[in-house]
Design a protein around this motif. Structure first.
Motif, PDB file in Angstrom:
ATOM      1  N   ALA A  85     -54.455  -6.014 -13.551  1.00 37.62           N
ATOM      2  CA  ALA A  85     -52.995  -6.084 -13.595  1.00 37.62           C
ATOM      3  C   ALA A  85     -52.458  -6.296 -12.181  1.00 37.62           C
ATOM      4  CB  ALA A  85     -52.432  -4.797 -14.183  1.00 37.62           C
ATOM      5  N   PRO A  86     -51.192  -6.699 -12.061  1.00 34.71           N
ATOM      6  CA  PRO A  86     -50.584  -6.848 -10.737  1.00 34.71           C
ATOM      7  C   PRO A  86     -50.552  -5.524  -9.970  1.00 34.71           C
ATOM      8  CG  PRO A  86     -49.227  -7.890 -12.414  1.00 34.71           C
ATOM      9  CD  PRO A  86     -50.298  -7.130 -13.128  1.00 34.71           C
ATOM     10  N   ALA A  87     -50.513  -5.628  -8.658  1.00 31.34           N
ATOM     11  CA  ALA A  87     -50.550  -4.450  -7.783  1.00 31.34           C
ATOM     12  C   ALA A  87     -49.410  -3.477  -8.072  1.00 31.34           C
ATOM     13  CB  ALA A  87     -50.518  -4.888  -6.324  1.00 31.34           C
ATOM     14  N   TRP A  88     -48.232  -3.990  -8.419  1.00 32.56           N
ATOM     15  CA  TRP A  88     -47.101  -3.084  -8.661  1.00 32.56           C
ATOM     16  C   TRP A  88     -47.364  -2.182  -9.864  1.00 32.56           C
ATOM     17  CZ3 TRP A  88     -44.200  -2.887 -13.088  1.00 32.56           C
ATOM     18  CH2 TRP A  88     -44.247  -3.993 -13.941  1.00 32.56           C
ATOM     19  N   ILE A  89     -48.102  -2.663 -10.861  1.00 30.91           N
ATOM     20  CA  ILE A  89     -48.437  -1.829 -12.016  1.00 30.91           C
ATOM     21  C   ILE A  89     -49.408  -0.730 -11.599  1.00 30.91           C
ATOM     22  CG2 ILE A  89     -49.626  -1.818 -14.261  1.00 30.91           C
ATOM     23  CD1 ILE A  89     -48.355  -4.541 -14.795  1.00 30.91           C
ATOM     24  N   GLN A  90     -50.369  -1.074 -10.752  1.00 31.51           N
ATOM     25  CA  GLN A  90     -51.310  -0.070 -10.258  1.00 31.51           C
ATOM     26  C   GLN A  90     -50.572   1.030  -9.503  1.00 31.51           C
ATOM     27  OE1 GLN A  90     -53.989  -1.296  -7.147  1.00 31.51           O
ATOM     28  NE2 GLN A  90     -55.448   0.320  -7.630  1.00 31.51           N
TER      29      GLN A  90
ATOM     30  N   PHE B 222     -43.822 -18.313   2.671  1.00 29.56           N
ATOM     31  CA  PHE B 222     -43.155 -17.019   2.787  1.00 29.56           C
ATOM     32  C   PHE B 222     -43.843 -15.965   1.930  1.00 29.56           C
ATOM     33  CE2 PHE B 222     -39.921 -20.328   3.335  1.00 29.56           C
ATOM     34  CZ  PHE B 222     -39.556 -20.071   4.646  1.00 29.56           C
ATOM     35  N   GLN B 223     -45.144 -15.878   2.042  1.00 24.56           N
ATOM     36  CA  GLN B 223     -45.905 -14.938   1.227  1.00 24.56           C
ATOM     37  C   GLN B 223     -45.567 -13.498   1.621  1.00 24.56           C
ATOM     38  OE1 GLN B 223     -50.085 -15.603   1.186  1.00 24.56           O
ATOM     39  NE2 GLN B 223     -50.407 -14.280  -0.539  1.00 24.56           N
ATOM     40  N   PRO B 224     -45.131 -12.700   0.654  1.00 23.84           N
ATOM     41  CA  PRO B 224     -44.767 -11.317   0.970  1.00 23.84           C
ATOM     42  C   PRO B 224     -46.001 -10.469   1.275  1.00 23.84           C
ATOM     43  CG  PRO B 224     -44.631 -11.687  -1.380  1.00 23.84           C
ATOM     44  CD  PRO B 224     -44.953 -13.006  -0.751  1.00 23.84           C
ATOM     45  N   ARG B 225     -45.835  -9.490   2.139  1.00 24.60           N
ATOM     46  CA  ARG B 225     -46.907  -8.550   2.459  1.00 24.60           C
ATOM     47  C   ARG B 225     -46.394  -7.157   2.204  1.00 24.60           C
ATOM     48  NH1 ARG B 225     -50.547 -12.108   2.575  1.00 24.60           N
ATOM     49  NH2 ARG B 225     -50.880 -13.339   4.416  1.00 24.60           N
ATOM     50  N   PRO B 226     -46.971  -6.341   1.440  1.00 24.03           N
ATOM     51  CA  PRO B 226     -48.090  -6.627   0.553  1.00 24.03           C
ATOM     52  C   PRO B 226     -47.613  -7.398  -0.669  1.00 24.03           C
ATOM     53  CG  PRO B 226     -47.416  -4.367   0.244  1.00 24.03           C
ATOM     54  CD  PRO B 226     -46.572  -4.931   1.369  1.00 24.03           C
ATOM     55  N   ASP B 227     -48.512  -8.147  -1.267  1.00 22.48           N
ATOM     56  CA  ASP B 227     -48.189  -8.970  -2.429  1.00 22.48           C
ATOM     57  C   ASP B 227     -48.176  -8.099  -3.688  1.00 22.48           C
ATOM     58  OD1 ASP B 227     -47.810 -10.895  -4.322  1.00 22.48           O
ATOM     59  OD2 ASP B 227     -49.651 -12.010  -3.897  1.00 22.48           O
ATOM     60  N   ALA B 228     -47.004  -7.913  -4.271  1.00 24.77           N
ATOM     61  CA  ALA B 228     -46.857  -7.061  -5.449  1.00 24.77           C
ATOM     62  C   ALA B 228     -47.537  -7.647  -6.681  1.00 24.77           C
ATOM     63  CB  ALA B 228     -45.381  -6.843  -5.750  1.00 24.77           C
ATOM     64  N   PHE B 229     -47.848  -8.943  -6.646  1.00 21.08           N
ATOM     65  CA  PHE B 229     -48.452  -9.591  -7.803  1.00 21.08           C
ATOM     66  C   PHE B 229     -49.934  -9.892  -7.616  1.00 21.08           C
ATOM     67  CE2 PHE B 229     -43.927 -10.400  -8.103  1.00 21.08           C
ATOM     68  CZ  PHE B 229     -43.688  -9.972  -9.400  1.00 21.08           C
ATOM     69  N   ALA B 230     -50.533  -9.390  -6.555  1.00 22.92           N
ATOM     70  CA  ALA B 230     -51.977  -9.572  -6.351  1.00 22.92           C
ATOM     71  C   ALA B 230     -52.720  -8.833  -7.462  1.00 22.92           C
ATOM     72  CB  ALA B 230     -52.384  -9.041  -4.987  1.00 22.92           C
ATOM     73  N   PRO B 231     -53.723  -9.465  -8.062  1.00 24.03           N
ATOM     74  CA  PRO B 231     -54.442  -8.788  -9.163  1.00 24.03           C
ATOM     75  C   PRO B 231     -55.234  -7.584  -8.666  1.00 24.03           C
ATOM     76  CG  PRO B 231     -55.393 -10.954  -8.704  1.00 24.03           C
ATOM     77  CD  PRO B 231     -54.207 -10.804  -7.816  1.00 24.03           C
ATOM     78  N   ARG B 232     -55.175  -6.505  -9.435  1.00 19.53           N
ATOM     79  CA  ARG B 232     -55.896  -5.265  -9.115  1.00 19.53           C
ATOM     80  C   ARG B 232     -56.655  -4.811 -10.347  1.00 19.53           C
ATOM     81  NH1 ARG B 232     -53.722  -3.390  -4.096  1.00 19.53           N
ATOM     82  NH2 ARG B 232     -53.294  -5.419  -3.204  1.00 19.53           N
ATOM     83  N   GLU B 233     -57.791  -4.195 -10.135  1.00 14.62           N
ATOM     84  CA  GLU B 233     -58.618  -3.670 -11.216  1.00 14.62           C
ATOM     85  C   GLU B 233     -58.181  -2.239 -11.531  1.00 14.62           C
ATOM     86  OE1 GLU B 233     -61.023  -3.644 -14.235  1.00 14.62           O
ATOM     87  OE2 GLU B 233     -60.769  -5.430 -12.996  1.00 14.62           O
ATOM     88  N   LEU B 234     -57.820  -1.983 -12.778  1.00 12.44           N
ATOM     89  CA  LEU B 234     -57.342  -0.664 -13.193  1.00 12.44           C
ATOM     90  C   LEU B 234     -58.452   0.212 -13.760  1.00 12.44           C
ATOM     91  CD1 LEU B 234     -54.051  -1.701 -15.030  1.00 12.44           C
ATOM     92  CD2 LEU B 234     -54.325  -0.993 -12.652  1.00 12.44           C
ATOM     93  N   GLY B 235     -59.620  -0.357 -14.027  1.00 11.67           N
ATOM     94  CA  GLY B 235     -60.722   0.372 -14.644  1.00 11.67           C
ATOM     95  C   GLY B 235     -61.072   1.678 -13.950  1.00 11.67           C
ATOM     96  N   PRO B 236     -61.346   1.665 -12.633  1.00 12.68           N
ATOM     97  CA  PRO B 236     -61.688   2.918 -11.953  1.00 12.68           C
ATOM     98  C   PRO B 236     -60.553   3.948 -11.973  1.00 12.68           C
ATOM     99  CG  PRO B 236     -62.283   1.027 -10.596  1.00 12.68           C
ATOM    100  CD  PRO B 236     -61.508   0.505 -11.760  1.00 12.68           C
ATOM    101  N   LEU B 237     -59.324   3.486 -11.904  1.00 19.47           N
ATOM    102  CA  LEU B 237     -58.165   4.379 -11.904  1.00 19.47           C
ATOM    103  C   LEU B 237     -57.998   5.077 -13.258  1.00 19.47           C
ATOM    104  CD1 LEU B 237     -55.647   5.314 -10.298  1.00 19.47           C
ATOM    105  CD2 LEU B 237     -54.465   3.329 -11.217  1.00 19.47           C
TER     106      LEU B 237
END
Length: 113
Positions: A25-30, A84-99
């Protein structure tokens, strides 16, 4: 201590269930899931994941045909993201499995209508 006193002394947490398409999921969801898990007022008790097989991606010509009315906007977004890439990227994919590893999970296949 009476039952009423116990309830006011130890407030119950809100029980939350998550409905996710996948465990990526996107980083903001994590970040939101981490905040819920760290909170004193809510707890995640169940994860329901869409277990449908992924649909094959249509060929490039079909995607161009489907999005022909939006091509200029899509090109603008791509250029904007590049320069104009934002830092940190709120839409970068993140793995939720370990969380979410310690939380019970149900895989479902929804009926498509």
């Amino acid at each position: 201590m009476t039952a009423a006193e116990t309830e006011t002394a130890m407030p119950r947490k809100v029980r939350v269930g998550l409905l996710v398409d996948s465990l990526t999921a996107p980083a903001w969801i994590q970040v939101m899931i981490e905040r819920i898990m760290a909170s004193s007022y809510a707890e995640i008790v169940l994860v329901i994941r869409d277990g449908s097989p992924s649909r094959p991606r249509p060929p490039a010509w079909r995607r161009l045909l489907n999005y022909r009315h939006h091509l200029l906007y899509l090109a603008y977004r791509k250029l904007d993201r590049r320069f104009f890439q934002p830092r940190p990227d709120a839409f970068a994919p993140r793995e939720l499995g370990p969380l979410l590893a310690s939380i019970p999970r149900i895989d479902v296949i929804p009926q498509r209508t």
